[in-house]
Design a protein around this motif. Sequence first.
Motif, PDB file in Angstrom:
ATOM      1  N   TYR A  56      41.946  44.672  28.857  1.00 58.17           N
ATOM      2  CA  TYR A  56      41.089  43.552  29.265  1.00 58.17           C
ATOM      3  C   TYR A  56      40.074  43.993  30.317  1.00 58.17           C
ATOM      4  O   TYR A  56      40.178  45.089  30.883  1.00 58.17           O
ATOM      5  N   SER A  57      39.120  43.114  30.609  1.00 61.84           N
ATOM      6  CA  SER A  57      38.097  43.389  31.616  1.00 61.84           C
ATOM      7  C   SER A  57      38.730  43.533  32.997  1.00 61.84           C
ATOM      8  O   SER A  57      39.882  43.151  33.220  1.00 61.84           O
ATOM      9  N   GLU A  58      37.951  44.074  33.918  1.00 60.24           N
ATOM     10  CA  GLU A  58      38.454  44.281  35.280  1.00 60.24           C
ATOM     11  C   GLU A  58      38.884  42.967  35.928  1.00 60.24           C
ATOM     12  O   GLU A  58      39.920  42.915  36.590  1.00 60.24           O
ATOM     13  N   ASP A  59      38.086  41.901  35.770  1.00 59.04           N
ATOM     14  CA  ASP A  59      38.465  40.605  36.343  1.00 59.04           C
ATOM     15  C   ASP A  59      39.788  40.114  35.771  1.00 59.04           C
ATOM     16  O   ASP A  59      40.655  39.629  36.504  1.00 59.04           O
ATOM     17  N   THR A  60      39.945  40.237  34.480  1.00 60.18           N
ATOM     18  CA  THR A  60      41.169  39.772  33.829  1.00 60.18           C
ATOM     19  C   THR A  60      42.360  40.584  34.318  1.00 60.18           C
ATOM     20  O   THR A  60      43.412  40.020  34.661  1.00 60.18           O
ATOM     21  N   LYS A  61      42.208  41.889  34.394  1.00 63.07           N
ATOM     22  CA  LYS A  61      43.293  42.744  34.890  1.00 63.07           C
ATOM     23  C   LYS A  61      43.620  42.416  36.354  1.00 63.07           C
ATOM     24  O   LYS A  61      44.784  42.422  36.746  1.00 63.07           O
ATOM     25  N   LYS A  62      42.606  42.129  37.136  1.00 63.73           N
ATOM     26  CA  LYS A  62      42.815  41.795  38.550  1.00 63.73           C
ATOM     27  C   LYS A  62      43.625  40.505  38.683  1.00 63.73           C
ATOM     28  O   LYS A  62      44.555  40.433  39.493  1.00 63.73           O
TER      29      LYS A  62
END
Length: 185
Positions: A56-62
């Motif tokens: 997933y995208s960085e925001d989603t992973k965060k």
Amino acid sequence: MKLLGISGTIIGSKTGAVVQQVLEEAKLQHPDIEIEFLDLRDYTIQFCDGRDPSAYSEDTKKVIEIISSADFYIIGSPIFQGSITGALKNVFDLIHPQVFRNKVMGFIATGGTYQHYLVIENQLKPIAGYFRAFVAPSYVYAHTTHFNQKNEVADPEVLDRIKNLANEVVYMQKKLKVSELEILN
């Protein structure tokens, strides 16, 4: 112990304000805990489609990382069309159920009708049951009339419920930690 407050919406500010009030009250009553606030408005989260979380995208992973690192939760949602937000449901779908297992959850909801409090009973508590989380018996429902012009909760009964919920989730989490230690020893 880290208490994570999640504002489960990408629009509006009332839900986040109540979640933050519960967090602040918990910290006031129990200065030894760590609190963190996760506002979904601050992230661009991809829709859950079953892929490995690392894809997933960085925001989603965060967001997945923040939620996974917490010990217990205050989870809030405005009620739209008699249901929790799609944004919050998506977050629940992104998180592996094991993350929430045996952790305490407290719920808040905000809405425009007095019957919308039932969403906590009929949707949020069953989701917590699926995750095998422990649910605080109290919850906070705040109607739009419970807020002042600055979007702060002004109703004395709702403020009492905020205090009760904050105390309950911390009390439950502390008791669970003691029980876990006794089992391990």
